[in-house]
Design a protein around this motif. Structure first.
Motif, PDB file in Angstrom:
ATOM      1  N   CYS A  27      -6.696   4.710   4.232  1.00  0.00           N
ATOM      2  CA  CYS A  27      -6.100   4.614   2.888  1.00  0.00           C
ATOM      3  C   CYS A  27      -7.164   4.838   1.815  1.00  0.00           C
ATOM      4  N   CYS A  67       0.846  -1.188   0.000  1.00  0.00           N
ATOM      5  CA  CYS A  67       0.000   0.000   0.000  1.00  0.00           C
ATOM      6  C   CYS A  67       0.886   1.243   0.000  1.00  0.00           C
ATOM      7  N   THR A  95       0.119   4.114   1.050  1.00  0.00           N
ATOM      8  CA  THR A  95      -0.147   4.978   2.200  1.00  0.00           C
ATOM      9  C   THR A  95       0.412   4.400   3.492  1.00  0.00           C
ATOM     10  N   ASN A 122      -3.215   0.539  -5.902  1.00  0.00           N
ATOM     11  CA  ASN A 122      -1.939   0.572  -5.198  1.00  0.00           C
ATOM     12  C   ASN A 122      -2.120   0.963  -3.730  1.00  0.00           C
ATOM     13  N   TYR A 123      -3.353   0.821  -3.213  1.00  0.00           N
ATOM     14  CA  TYR A 123      -3.628   1.108  -1.813  1.00  0.00           C
ATOM     15  C   TYR A 123      -4.544   0.028  -1.247  1.00  0.00           C
ATOM     16  N   CYS A 124      -4.514  -0.106   0.092  1.00  0.00           N
ATOM     17  CA  CYS A 124      -5.262  -1.186   0.753  1.00  0.00           C
ATOM     18  C   CYS A 124      -6.687  -0.753   1.076  1.00  0.00           C
ATOM     19  N   ASN A 144      -6.887   7.882  -0.920  1.00  0.00           N
ATOM     20  CA  ASN A 144      -6.530   7.521  -2.291  1.00  0.00           C
ATOM     21  C   ASN A 144      -7.685   7.282  -3.251  1.00  0.00           C
TER      22      ASN A 144
END
Length: 157
Positions: A27, A4, A6, A20-22, A31
């Motif tokens: 997060c 992630c 972040t 590309n983030y959880c 995002n």
């Protein structure tokens, strides 16, 4: 393994294919980006809702699709210049006398302020319904709907 951007936790492989983030709320809030939808005129009776991405933008600009927010096809092109006539001459093929030009109609005053419109648009983008927007602005649901529709027709949304 992907992480992630972040918080640095490992991402599930299927999630890493698109994001590309959880899924953590912090997060997601930082995002996640909303999608812009556009109504595209397919025929007189139906519209199709599409995600406004680069390809759809190109199709709208080329005139291939009709953007219902604009009310016109593609980009606006200037009208061809009218043919010039001698003063006092009648237009070709016209047997009727020329009409006097009428003054341009005045725009009707709107019963809301610019601040109310700005707030209504912000609330609308946040996903609030017209009734909820009306409660926050202290106006009727009908007026809240009219504010949003007027802004859409002018292209502010």
């Amino acid at each position: 393994m992907a992480q992630c951007i972040t918080c640095g936790t490992e991402l599930h492989p299927e999630r890493a294919q698109k994001y590309n983030y959880c899924m953590a709320p912090e997060c997601q809030e930082k995002n996640a980006k909303g999608l812009t939808m556009v109504a595209v005129g397919m025929n007189k009776a139906a519209d199709e809702l599409m995600i406004l991405d680069d390809r759809t933008r190109e199709d709208l600009a080329s005139g291939k699709l009709r953007d219902q927010r604009r009310g016109s096809f593609g980009t606006s092109a200037p009208a061809p210049p009218a043919p010039r006539r001698a003063p006092g001459a009648k237009p070709a093929g016209s047997a009727r006398p020329a009409r006097k030009s009428l003054p341009a109609p005045r725009p009707k005053p709107v019963p809301w302020t610019a601040k109310q419109e700005r707030l209504a648009l912000l609330y609308n983008e946040q996903g609030l319904r017209p009734a909820e927007i009306a409660d926050k602005l202290g106006v009727s649901s009908y007026l809240a709907t009219q504010i949003i529709l007027a802004a859409k027709n002018r292209g502010k949304l």
